[in-house]
Design an enzyme around this catalytic site. Structure first.
Site, PDB file in Angstrom:
ATOM      1  N   LYS A  64       0.801  -1.227   0.000  1.00  0.00           N
ATOM      2  CA  LYS A  64       0.000   0.000   0.000  1.00  0.00           C
ATOM      3  C   LYS A  64       0.839   1.284   0.000  1.00  0.00           C
ATOM      4  CE  LYS A  64      -4.399  -1.536   1.942  1.00  0.00           C
ATOM      5  NZ  LYS A  64      -5.456  -1.214   2.909  1.00  0.00           N
ATOM      6  N   GLY A 126      -2.605   0.067  10.308  1.00  0.00           N
ATOM      7  CA  GLY A 126      -3.006   0.802   9.108  1.00  0.00           C
ATOM      8  C   GLY A 126      -4.456   1.229   9.104  1.00  0.00           C
TER       9      GLY A 126
END
Length: 270
Positions: A64, A126
């Site tokens: 990501k 996250g």
């Protein structure tokens, strides 16, 4: 028109629900497209020229952040969070987006749960980081409770630098009562550890609403405590489907409504 090609990249992918969800969304929108999982080890990311041949793709752990230097442009939220989970390829240009936040906000909205007041975010990973940012952007009075104080303090500093807002940091063991919304971004309660709850029953049942990012099991102990007290409670499956719907909207220039998404949710096998 040729069939569109979409994919999920990450490593390891395990038993991802993404192909099932996106296939259902494509069908609902009458779009001729394929969605596949493609495991990609971290060391292979830079040499994947085939990514540019896809119409779009989703990005999950551990890519990501590392995907960002490979992209031509970032959306405002992807830049703010420093994380990309959706990429659109068009006219030779790749643009990175973050639809996790869209999925979260739409899930709350359709459940009529307000993101505001005294908000407690559990976890500093996250997803907890995204929950924290969206909470302060919504004007909430934010508290982050985490086992890892260092990562929670990093989020606090980043929120201050990027938004000007402040928040409070506490440990999970010291969570008190009286929050307007408790948001769980920890794995506590996830299958197979279904008897775990990240905070006390008293803390849960004193809240006005609860959101749990976990969707397996459908009802975690956290959500069961909330429902016992008659508190609005929502699991993570709606967020998962809404973030996928937001990605499809970006890729295909379409729009899904709550009925479309609810029908997809009903058909998912957990």
């Amino acid at each position: 028109m040729s069939k569109k090609e979409f994919a999920l990249i990450g490593y390891p992918l395990g038993h991802s629900k993404s192909p099932e969800i996106h296939t259902a969304l494509l069908k609902a929108a009458n779009i001729d497209g394929d969605y596949t999982c493609r495991e990609l080890k971290p060391e292979s990311l830079q040499s994947t020229k085939w990514l540019s041949e896809l119409d779009g793709y989703n990005v999950t752990i551990p890519h990501k952040t590392n995907i960002i230097p490979m992209l031509d442009e970032l959306s405002e939220k992807a830049s703010l969070f420093g994380a990309v989970n959706t990429v659109k390829n068009e006219n030779g240009k790749s643009v990175g987006y973050n639809t996790d936040c869209t999925g979260f906000l739409r899930a709350l909205e359709t459940a009529d749960i307000k993101l505001g007041g005294r908000v407690l975010v559990l976890g500093s990973g996250g997803v907890g980081r995204m929950f924290a940012f969206e909470s302060v952007l919504a004007g909430a009075e934010l508290t982050i409770a985490a086992r890892n104080a260092a990562s929670a303090l990093d989020i606090k500093r980043e929120i201050k630098e990027k938004t000007g807002h402040d928040c409070r940091i506490i440990t999970l063991s010291t969570v008190g009562e009286g929050y307007d919304l408790i948001i769980n971004g920890t794995p506590a309660g996830m299958y197979p550890n279904t008897e775990e709850c990240p905070v006390s029953k008293a803390a849960v049942q004193s809240a006005k609403a609860v959101f749990d990012a976990i969707y397996n099991p459908e009802k975690t102990l956290l959500l069961k405590y909330a429902e016992e007290a008659g508190i609005p409670a929502l699991n993570g499956i709606s967020m998962l489907v809404w973030q996928a719907a937001a990605a499809e909207e970006i890729w295909n220039g379409i729009e899904f409504n709550s009925t479309d998404v609810e029908n997809v949710i009903k058909g998912i096998r957990i």
